[in-house]
Design a protein around this motif. Structure first.
Motif, PDB file in Angstrom:
ATOM      1  N   GLY A   3       0.828  -1.193   0.000  1.00 50.93           N
ATOM      2  CA  GLY A   3       0.000   0.000   0.000  1.00 50.93           C
ATOM      3  C   GLY A   3       0.862   1.242   0.000  1.00 50.93           C
ATOM      4  N   LYS A  23      -4.963   0.701   7.213  1.00 50.49           N
ATOM      5  CA  LYS A  23      -6.060   0.169   6.402  1.00 50.49           C
ATOM      6  C   LYS A  23      -5.544  -0.547   5.156  1.00 50.49           C
ATOM      7  CE  LYS A  23      -9.248   3.659   8.021  1.00 50.49           C
ATOM      8  NZ  LYS A  23      -9.741   5.009   7.777  1.00 50.49           N
ATOM      9  N   HIS A  24      -4.275  -0.325   4.820  1.00 49.08           N
ATOM     10  CA  HIS A  24      -3.680  -0.999   3.662  1.00 49.08           C
ATOM     11  C   HIS A  24      -2.942  -2.289   4.056  1.00 49.08           C
ATOM     12  CE1 HIS A  24      -4.182   2.898   1.578  1.00 49.08           C
ATOM     13  NE2 HIS A  24      -4.030   2.224   0.458  1.00 49.08           N
ATOM     14  N   ARG A  27      -2.891  -5.641   2.290  1.00 46.71           N
ATOM     15  CA  ARG A  27      -2.208  -5.781   1.002  1.00 46.71           C
ATOM     16  C   ARG A  27      -0.763  -6.274   1.168  1.00 46.71           C
ATOM     17  NH1 ARG A  27      -4.381  -3.056  -3.345  1.00 46.71           N
ATOM     18  NH2 ARG A  27      -2.309  -2.705  -4.193  1.00 46.71           N
ATOM     19  N   ASN A 100       4.752   0.854  -5.470  1.00 44.96           N
ATOM     20  CA  ASN A 100       4.049  -0.428  -5.438  1.00 44.96           C
ATOM     21  C   ASN A 100       4.233  -1.078  -6.800  1.00 44.96           C
ATOM     22  OD1 ASN A 100       0.530  -1.290  -5.673  1.00 44.96           O
ATOM     23  ND2 ASN A 100       2.226  -2.576  -5.102  1.00 44.96           N
ATOM     24  N   SER A 176      -0.424  -0.755 -11.594  1.00 46.95           N
ATOM     25  CA  SER A 176      -0.669  -0.853 -10.144  1.00 46.95           C
ATOM     26  C   SER A 176      -1.682   0.233  -9.783  1.00 46.95           C
ATOM     27  CB  SER A 176       0.621  -0.611  -9.342  1.00 46.95           C
ATOM     28  OG  SER A 176       1.583  -1.582  -9.629  1.00 46.95           O
ATOM     29  N   PRO A 177      -2.543  -0.047  -8.811  1.00 48.47           N
ATOM     30  CA  PRO A 177      -3.626   0.905  -8.546  1.00 48.47           C
ATOM     31  C   PRO A 177      -3.179   2.151  -7.784  1.00 48.47           C
ATOM     32  CG  PRO A 177      -3.708  -0.907  -6.982  1.00 48.47           C
ATOM     33  CD  PRO A 177      -2.605  -1.234  -7.942  1.00 48.47           C
ATOM     34  N   SER A 191      -3.294   3.591  -2.555  1.00 46.61           N
ATOM     35  CA  SER A 191      -3.520   2.385  -3.368  1.00 46.61           C
ATOM     36  C   SER A 191      -4.983   1.996  -3.336  1.00 46.61           C
ATOM     37  CB  SER A 191      -2.684   1.221  -2.824  1.00 46.61           C
ATOM     38  OG  SER A 191      -1.319   1.508  -2.903  1.00 46.61           O
ATOM     39  N   ASP A 192      -5.621   2.191  -2.195  1.00 51.49           N
ATOM     40  CA  ASP A 192      -7.031   1.861  -2.013  1.00 51.49           C
ATOM     41  C   ASP A 192      -7.783   3.106  -1.579  1.00 51.49           C
ATOM     42  OD1 ASP A 192      -7.190  -0.768  -2.593  1.00 51.49           O
ATOM     43  OD2 ASP A 192      -7.552  -1.446  -0.554  1.00 51.49           O
ATOM     44  N   PRO A 193      -9.084   3.185  -1.863  1.00 50.59           N
ATOM     45  CA  PRO A 193      -9.859   4.341  -1.371  1.00 50.59           C
ATOM     46  C   PRO A 193     -10.130   4.198   0.128  1.00 50.59           C
ATOM     47  CG  PRO A 193     -11.259   2.899  -2.684  1.00 50.59           C
ATOM     48  CD  PRO A 193      -9.881   2.312  -2.725  1.00 50.59           C
ATOM     49  N   VAL A 194      -9.100   4.350   0.967  1.00 54.86           N
ATOM     50  CA  VAL A 194      -9.215   4.106   2.417  1.00 54.86           C
ATOM     51  C   VAL A 194     -10.029   5.195   3.104  1.00 54.86           C
ATOM     52  CG1 VAL A 194      -7.151   2.728   2.646  1.00 54.86           C
ATOM     53  CG2 VAL A 194      -6.949   5.215   2.719  1.00 54.86           C
TER      54      VAL A 194
END
Ligand code: GLU
Length: 194
Positions: A3, A23-24, A27, A100, A176-177, A191-194
């Motif tokens: 993340g 929160k990541h 991953r 990442n 990679s996101p 990386s994620d919509p945390v």
């Protein structure tokens, strides 16, 4: 997987990044790190293990800036050590970044730069991107990042800070996101919509 996060705003960044990295963790989390740019200096903290280890380290230091980047690592190149944990900084101190993904041609880039006298400090593929960017950077982030993206092969999401651009965070991705969010007076990427 891993993340990555970046934050640019007015709030204390270290807390925001640590909460986001937690929160990541699903991953991947063999190690974690962050950098805060404060008065022209990259303040860096890195720890092996969970994000809570990084949190403890940060609580003992002064990480009071409002611009920063962070990473939870899942190693692909180089062992799980503090030195190999991100962020990675160029030897000339111009550039620092989190990554990442995998840079497939990192060995060739490393050899090329070492032949030009650039000193490397880690076993990661990521350091080749940080050193390359630091080497070619001449004050224009966009042009330098375009050259980097043309040079590296593989999958990447990168969040980048330049020492002479304290109010800017730059990103690049391929395969990679990475999500971006703009609020009032603040911008976050992750990386994620945390
Ligand atoms: N390939 C990089 C490394 O081994 C990044 C791995 C990741 O995506 O966490 O440090």
């Amino acid at each position: 997987m891993c993340g990555i996060m970046g934050y640019l705003g007015t709030k204390p960044v270290a807390k925001i990044i640590i909460e986001g990295l937690k929160k990541h963790e699903y991953r991947g989390y063999d190690s974690a790190g962050l950098t805060v740019l404060d008065k022209g200096t990259f303040k860096k903290a890195r720890a092996v293990g969970r994000v809570s280890n990084l949190e403890e380290l940060v609580s003992k230091g002064d990480f009071s800036g409002t611009v920063g980047i962070g990473h939870t690592r899942w190693a692909t190149h180089g062992g799980v050590t503090v030195e190999n944990a991100h962020p990675h900084e160029s030897s000339n101190g111009n550039v620092i970044l989190v990554h990442n993904g995998i840079i497939e041609n990192s060995r060739a880039i490393k050899e090329e730069l070492q032949n030009l006298g650039v000193e490397f400090f880690t076993d990661t593929d990521t350091e080749s991107a940080a050193q390359y960017l630091g080497y070619i950077y001449n004050g224009d982030p966009k042009s330098a990042i375009e050259k980097l993206v043309a040079r590296i092969r593989g999958a990447f999401a990168l969040v980048i800070m330049f020492r002479d651009k304290p109010d800017e965070i730059w990103v690049a991705r391929k395969g990679s996101p990475l999500v971006l969010a703009h609020g009032v007076g603040e911008t976050v990427c992750a990386s994620d919509p945390v």
